[in-house]
Design an enzyme around this catalytic site. Structure first.
Site, PDB file in Angstrom:
ATOM      1  N   LEU A  19       0.830  -1.205   0.000  1.00 26.08           N
ATOM      2  CA  LEU A  19       0.000   0.000   0.000  1.00 26.08           C
ATOM      3  C   LEU A  19       0.862   1.251   0.000  1.00 26.08           C
ATOM      4  CD1 LEU A  19      -2.677   1.471   0.142  1.00 26.08           C
ATOM      5  CD2 LEU A  19      -2.624   1.194   2.642  1.00 26.08           C
ATOM      6  N   ASP A  42      11.056   3.985  12.937  1.00 26.27           N
ATOM      7  CA  ASP A  42      10.164   3.245  13.828  1.00 26.27           C
ATOM      8  C   ASP A  42       9.085   4.207  14.313  1.00 26.27           C
ATOM      9  OD1 ASP A  42       8.897   1.810  15.790  1.00 26.27           O
ATOM     10  OD2 ASP A  42      10.670   1.521  17.051  1.00 26.27           O
ATOM     11  N   ALA A  66       2.513  -1.132   9.291  1.00 22.60           N
ATOM     12  CA  ALA A  66       1.722  -2.094  10.058  1.00 22.60           C
ATOM     13  C   ALA A  66       2.465  -3.413  10.177  1.00 22.60           C
ATOM     14  CB  ALA A  66       0.369  -2.329   9.382  1.00 22.60           C
ATOM     15  N   ASP A 108     -10.265  -5.077   8.399  1.00 15.30           N
ATOM     16  CA  ASP A 108     -11.515  -5.732   8.771  1.00 15.30           C
ATOM     17  C   ASP A 108     -11.294  -6.844   9.803  1.00 15.30           C
ATOM     18  OD1 ASP A 108     -10.187  -7.420   7.007  1.00 15.30           O
ATOM     19  OD2 ASP A 108     -11.977  -7.971   5.871  1.00 15.30           O
ATOM     20  N   TYR A 131      -3.490  -9.828  15.823  1.00 19.82           N
ATOM     21  CA  TYR A 131      -3.425  -8.800  14.789  1.00 19.82           C
ATOM     22  C   TYR A 131      -4.631  -7.873  14.874  1.00 19.82           C
ATOM     23  CZ  TYR A 131      -3.700  -6.766  10.091  1.00 19.82           C
ATOM     24  OH  TYR A 131      -3.826  -5.899   9.024  1.00 19.82           O
ATOM     25  N   TRP A 157      -8.805  -7.463   2.762  1.00 14.96           N
ATOM     26  CA  TRP A 157      -8.053  -8.385   1.901  1.00 14.96           C
ATOM     27  C   TRP A 157      -7.192  -7.634   0.886  1.00 14.96           C
ATOM     28  CZ3 TRP A 157     -11.079 -13.438   0.450  1.00 14.96           C
ATOM     29  CH2 TRP A 157     -11.577 -14.033   1.616  1.00 14.96           C
TER      30      TRP A 157
END
Length: 231
Positions: A19, A42, A66, A108, A131, A157
């Site tokens: 992303l 970081d 992430a 999600d 997670y 997803w």
């Protein structure tokens, strides 16, 4: 892009991921302050984050950093917590102090997956994994700290041409093995990272705040998606 971002200085964290790379491409012609990977900066390090903001003075932050290894997060929740929960809180506090509009990407996985229809923004989260728990903590801190200067977008997803994603993993495994086992009882909406990147920029340009969901149209299962990748 709206005129409100015509003179913006933009900072993308997690820029080495799928992303982050897609977002960097979308913003290539804009006034990017910097793109930093998790190895370069970081986001849970308050001193480094504060120093970066003071040096580059961005007007907008897009946090794509992430810890996304779901199985590994179960074995090392502390590491996932640092990136997914502590990091967003650190970024939010620094951005709030500097007057930076900030966007954070969530998942999600904050839901339990029991609903037989698309999840809405006001559905109650109930994460079942480390997670999901750490991502939920991070998004709540982000919004609580930034208020109207913060935006959280949950994705579904996510996959891209670079970085780690389910389709790329399936391609690698197909080259290594003759047979794969993939679950077929989980449904979701695969989402192309460049589409999400464009949506993040549009939402930020409109100064949208609060919580949004974004996914491409069409639902499938992990098995059906793996079959499509194979074919």
């Amino acid at each position: 892009m709206a005129a409100s971002m015509s003179n913006a200085k933009l900072w993308v964290t997690g820029a080495a991921g799928g992303l982050g790379s897609a977002l960097g491409s979308v913003l290539a012609a804009r006034g990017i302050a910097a793109c930093t990977s998790t190895r370069e900066l970081d986001i849970a390090d308050e001193a480094r984050v504060a120093a970066f903001l003071a040096e580059h003075r961005p007007t907008h932050l897009f946090n794509c950093a992430a810890f996304t290894a779901v199985d590994q997060a179960e074995r090392d929740e502390a590491a996932a917590h640092r990136t997914n929960a502590i990091g967003p809180a650190v970024l939010a506090r620094a951005c709030a102090a500097a007057g930076v509009f900030a966007v954070h990407v969530s998942t999600d996985y904050v839901f339990d997956g029991e609903k037989r229809a698309p999840y809405l923004e006001d559905d109650a989260p109930a994460p079942r994994s480390a997670y999901g728990r750490t991502k939920l903590e991070g998004e709540r801190a982000f919004l609580n700290i930034l208020g109207a200067r913060g935006l959280v977008v949950r994705a579904s997803w996510l996959f891209s041409a670079t970085g780690k994603s389910f389709p790329r993993t399936i391609l690698r495994l197909l080259a290594e093995k003759d047979e794969l086992s993939v679950v077929d009882d989980q449904h979701g909406r695969p989402t192309w990272a460049p589409d999400l990147a464009a949506a993040l920029v549009d939402l930020a340009a409109q100064q949208c705040s609060g919580l949004f969901h974004f996914a491409n149209a069409g639902a499938t299962t992990w098995f059906e998606l793996a079959s499509a990748v194979r074919d």
